[in-house]
Design an enzyme around this catalytic site. Structure first.
Site, short mmCIF file in Angstrom:
data_model
loop_
_atom_site.label_atom_id
_atom_site.label_comp_id
_atom_site.label_asym_id
_atom_site.label_seq_id
_atom_site.Cartn_x
_atom_site.Cartn_y
_atom_site.Cartn_z
N ILE A 1 -19.85 -22.07 27.69
CA ILE A 1 -18.87 -21.47 26.75
C ILE A 1 -18.42 -20.31 28.29
O ILE A 1 -19.63 -19.78 29.01
CB ILE A 1 -18.87 -20.27 26.35
CG1 ILE A 1 -19.29 -20.40 24.36
CG2 ILE A 1 -17.62 -19.24 25.72
CD1 ILE A 1 -19.96 -19.88 24.00
N TYR A 2 -17.32 -20.44 28.47
CA TYR A 2 -16.55 -20.40 29.97
C TYR A 2 -15.13 -19.59 30.05
O TYR A 2 -14.48 -20.42 29.06
CB TYR A 2 -16.47 -21.37 30.88
CG TYR A 2 -17.99 -21.70 31.97
CD1 TYR A 2 -18.67 -20.63 32.82
CD2 TYR A 2 -18.74 -22.70 31.08
CE1 TYR A 2 -19.89 -20.91 32.84
CE2 TYR A 2 -19.94 -22.75 31.95
CZ TYR A 2 -20.22 -22.23 33.19
OH TYR A 2 -21.59 -22.18 33.57
N GLY B 1 -14.03 -15.72 24.10
CA GLY B 1 -15.61 -16.12 24.28
C GLY B 1 -16.09 -16.21 22.84
O GLY B 1 -17.26 -17.65 22.51
N ASN C 1 -27.64 -14.59 34.74
CA ASN C 1 -26.01 -13.90 34.29
C ASN C 1 -26.48 -12.98 33.61
O ASN C 1 -26.41 -13.42 31.91
CB ASN C 1 -25.10 -15.56 34.12
CG ASN C 1 -24.31 -15.47 33.55
OD1 ASN C 1 -23.61 -14.03 33.21
ND2 ASN C 1 -23.32 -16.60 33.50
N TYR D 1 -25.30 -13.25 24.42
CA TYR D 1 -25.65 -14.64 23.43
C TYR D 1 -26.82 -12.89 22.97
O TYR D 1 -27.03 -13.23 21.83
CB TYR D 1 -26.70 -15.55 24.37
CG TYR D 1 -25.34 -15.94 24.60
CD1 TYR D 1 -24.65 -17.02 23.44
CD2 TYR D 1 -25.23 -16.31 25.86
CE1 TYR D 1 -23.53 -18.23 24.42
CE2 TYR D 1 -24.13 -16.88 26.75
CZ TYR D 1 -23.79 -17.80 25.39
OH TYR D 1 -22.46 -19.34 26.00
N LYS E 1 -26.66 -9.95 21.69
CA LYS E 1 -25.23 -9.42 20.59
C LYS E 1 -25.60 -10.25 19.76
O LYS E 1 -25.29 -9.58 18.43
CB LYS E 1 -24.36 -8.83 21.60
CG LYS E 1 -23.03 -7.94 20.49
CD LYS E 1 -22.57 -8.23 21.20
CE LYS E 1 -20.99 -9.63 21.27
NZ LYS E 1 -20.00 -9.47 21.33
#
Length: 172
Positions: free
Chosen positions: A97-98, A109, A136, A143, A145
């Protein structure tokens, strides 16, 4: 910004996907890696040939987030043997996911992540999993969250450096 439209990428989107993949990976990781290592990775991972094979793989799907005339992010998911590691028939891997840095904090996102969940549920998968670089911190917060927990690690090579990815999972 309007709410982006999420759509499946097709072979015709290859140039956009290639450019977006290189741009967002570079934005995310260039400050922590050498220019030589970054260019080698970008050239290999986002070559037209490699992306074309990935787009043609029935176990992989790409989704693009489009805001008016701009493609601002993308998602790549894998199932079955297209998964990079687990290859569990009950799982769906979020490989990427970018989102362009100018769109961080604008829920792009989250929309892409929700598309992954929707796809997994539609395919009756039991869990999602992914790998994320331990440094990161923005992605790790995102993630966590969204309910992912760490269950392993693997090495990711960028240039001559080995970096540690945390393997995370979320039950559906």
């Amino acid at each position: 910004m309007t709410s982006p439209i999420i759509r499946i990428a097709t072979a015709e989107d290859l140039p956009v996907l290639q450019h977006l993949g290189k741009e967002t990976f570079y934005e995310t990781f260039a400050a922590c890696n050498t220019e030589e290592a970054m260019q080698k990775y970008l050239d290999e991972s986002f070559s037209a040939e490699k992306l074309q094979k990935e787009l043609q793989n029935s176990g992989s799907l790409f989704f693009l987030a489009c805001d008016l005339d701009d493609t601002v992010g993308y998602l790549k998911i894998n199932t079955g043997s297209a998964q990079t590691e687990l290859q569990d028939e009950y799982s769906l891997e979020i490989e990427r996911i970018y989102v362009k840095s100018a769109y961080h904090g604008k829920k792009v996102g989250q929309l892409l992540y929700e598309k992954a969940v929707e796809t997994a549920l539609g395919q009756k998968k039991k869990y999602l999993w992914l790998g994320v670089w331990e440094e990161n911190h923005r992605a790790l917060r995102f993630y966590r969250k969204n309910g992912f927990t760490e269950f392993g690690k693997h090495l990711f090579r960028l240039g001559n450096e080995e970096q540690t990815d945390l393997i995370m999972r979320k039950e559906l």
